[in-house]
Design a protein around this motif. Structure first.
Motif, PDB file in Angstrom:
ATOM      1  N   ASP A 172      55.601  24.948 -42.342  1.00 47.61           N
ATOM      2  CA  ASP A 172      54.174  25.162 -42.615  1.00 47.61           C
ATOM      3  C   ASP A 172      53.788  26.617 -42.387  1.00 47.61           C
ATOM      4  OD1 ASP A 172      54.056  22.470 -43.127  1.00 47.61           O
ATOM      5  OD2 ASP A 172      52.746  21.966 -41.439  1.00 47.61           O
ATOM      6  N   GLY A 173      54.395  27.228 -41.355  1.00 44.75           N
ATOM      7  CA  GLY A 173      54.117  28.632 -41.100  1.00 44.75           C
ATOM      8  C   GLY A 173      54.610  29.525 -42.221  1.00 44.75           C
ATOM      9  N   ASP A 198      52.014  34.212 -38.352  1.00 45.93           N
ATOM     10  CA  ASP A 198      51.493  33.230 -39.304  1.00 45.93           C
ATOM     11  C   ASP A 198      51.300  31.873 -38.648  1.00 45.93           C
ATOM     12  OD1 ASP A 198      51.449  34.964 -41.615  1.00 45.93           O
ATOM     13  OD2 ASP A 198      53.628  34.861 -41.596  1.00 45.93           O
ATOM     14  N   TYR A 216      54.930  21.949 -51.167  1.00 49.78           N
ATOM     15  CA  TYR A 216      53.509  22.167 -50.890  1.00 49.78           C
ATOM     16  C   TYR A 216      52.711  22.222 -52.189  1.00 49.78           C
ATOM     17  CZ  TYR A 216      55.152  23.358 -46.240  1.00 49.78           C
ATOM     18  OH  TYR A 216      55.738  23.309 -45.005  1.00 49.78           O
ATOM     19  N   GLU A 252      43.269  28.566 -37.210  1.00 49.83           N
ATOM     20  CA  GLU A 252      42.429  28.041 -38.285  1.00 49.83           C
ATOM     21  C   GLU A 252      42.228  26.539 -38.141  1.00 49.83           C
ATOM     22  OE1 GLU A 252      43.470  27.338 -42.847  1.00 49.83           O
ATOM     23  OE2 GLU A 252      43.113  29.463 -42.432  1.00 49.83           O
ATOM     24  N   ARG A 253      43.300  25.821 -37.847  1.00 51.08           N
ATOM     25  CA  ARG A 253      43.209  24.370 -37.690  1.00 51.08           C
ATOM     26  C   ARG A 253      42.367  23.999 -36.476  1.00 51.08           C
ATOM     27  NH1 ARG A 253      49.528  22.579 -38.977  1.00 51.08           N
ATOM     28  NH2 ARG A 253      49.377  22.720 -41.260  1.00 51.08           N
ATOM     29  N   LEU A 289      47.640  30.111 -38.500  1.00 51.74           N
ATOM     30  CA  LEU A 289      47.453  28.757 -39.021  1.00 51.74           C
ATOM     31  C   LEU A 289      46.920  27.825 -37.936  1.00 51.74           C
ATOM     32  CD1 LEU A 289      47.742  26.593 -41.192  1.00 51.74           C
ATOM     33  CD2 LEU A 289      50.172  26.414 -40.598  1.00 51.74           C
ATOM     34  N   THR A 294      49.128  26.690 -49.947  1.00 52.42           N
ATOM     35  CA  THR A 294      49.639  27.276 -48.714  1.00 52.42           C
ATOM     36  C   THR A 294      49.288  26.483 -47.456  1.00 52.42           C
ATOM     37  OG1 THR A 294      47.688  28.708 -48.572  1.00 52.42           O
ATOM     38  CG2 THR A 294      49.640  29.608 -49.672  1.00 52.42           C
ATOM     39  N   ARG A 295      48.422  25.505 -47.565  1.00 47.57           N
ATOM     40  CA  ARG A 295      48.024  24.720 -46.398  1.00 47.57           C
ATOM     41  C   ARG A 295      48.294  23.225 -46.539  1.00 47.57           C
ATOM     42  NH1 ARG A 295      44.812  28.965 -47.150  1.00 47.57           N
ATOM     43  NH2 ARG A 295      43.981  30.141 -45.362  1.00 47.57           N
ATOM     44  N   TYR A 338      52.263  29.043 -45.188  1.00 46.35           N
ATOM     45  CA  TYR A 338      50.985  29.715 -44.953  1.00 46.35           C
ATOM     46  C   TYR A 338      51.060  31.192 -45.313  1.00 46.35           C
ATOM     47  CZ  TYR A 338      46.725  30.990 -42.346  1.00 46.35           C
ATOM     48  OH  TYR A 338      45.483  31.450 -41.980  1.00 46.35           O
TER      49      TYR A 338
END
Length: 217
Positions: free
Chosen positions: A97-98, A177, A125, A184-185, A181, A128-129, A101
């Protein structure tokens, strides 16, 4: 908020500090055989660059893999130790995920890292998220055409260009990153993963099944 992020799931030993708005310090080194040796000095270097003490950290972010057993556990055990010592939460983020992102990509794409044994760790994916498949471990040739027929990046994709539509992008994950991320979450009120390893397969080292019986004379 002051998040200390680290990851040892790939050959990169990577650490970053994030204040909730931006990355204030970061450092990465690529050396697949020295995770345990390099991680703590890298943490010290990042804290020194930011001009803060470890006890100012309010949360730990750690990459949960997937990754090889030996390297991955270095980061996870260090994160757990910091969390216990400081009395702060430890948040897990999938390493893939990193990487996703950090991608400058639109539309579906694939992230792949080296899993050794002629295999890759991968995830697909929508953006990017948003992860829609994986993480999983497979030989590149065994991935369904519908899974890998999208742009792909990461060290795993670079190793097998005959099987992936390789595009420019980060080869290894960056803790910067992961931290961004996670911040942000958290700001959005989302729950992060538990800091538990995504090994996906058994370690290379195995306990012998048949011991030689030694009897006293």
């Amino acid at each position: 908020m002051l998040l200390l992020a680290l990851d040892t799931a790939t050959p990169a030993v990577t650490v970053a500090l994030h204040d909730g708005d931006r990355v204030v310090a970061a450092s990465s080194q690529v050396d697949a055989r020295r995770h345990g040796e390099l991680l703590l000095p890298t943490v010290d270097r990042v804290l020194a660059e930011a001009g803060v003490r470890l006890d100012a950290v309010t949360g730990i972010v750690v990459g949960t893999g997937p990754g090889p057993y030996t390297g991955l556990r270095v980061g996870l055990m260090t994160a757990d130790t910091f969390g216990l010592a400081l009395g702060v939460p430890v948040h897990g983020v999938c390493t893939l995920d990193g990487l996703a992102y950090a991608a400058e990509a639109e539309g579906p794409f694939l992230v792949a890292t080296d899993a050794r044994r002629k295999e890759v760790y991968w995830a697909r994916y929508d953006d990017t998220r948003t992860r829609v498949s994986g993480p999983a471990v497979d030989k590149p040739a065994d991935l369904a055409e519908t899974v890998r027929d999208v742009p792909a990046f990461g060290a795993g994709a670079l190793l097998y260009p005959d099987h992936f539509r390789v595009v420019p992008g980060p080869e290894h994950v960056s803790a910067a990153d992961l931290a961004a991320l996670a911040a942000e979450r958290l700001a959005a009120g989302a729950e992060l993963d538990e800091p538990r390893p995504l090994y996906l397969r058994r370690p290379d080292a195995q306990v012998p099944k048949n011991y030689k019986v030694v009897t006293p004379k």
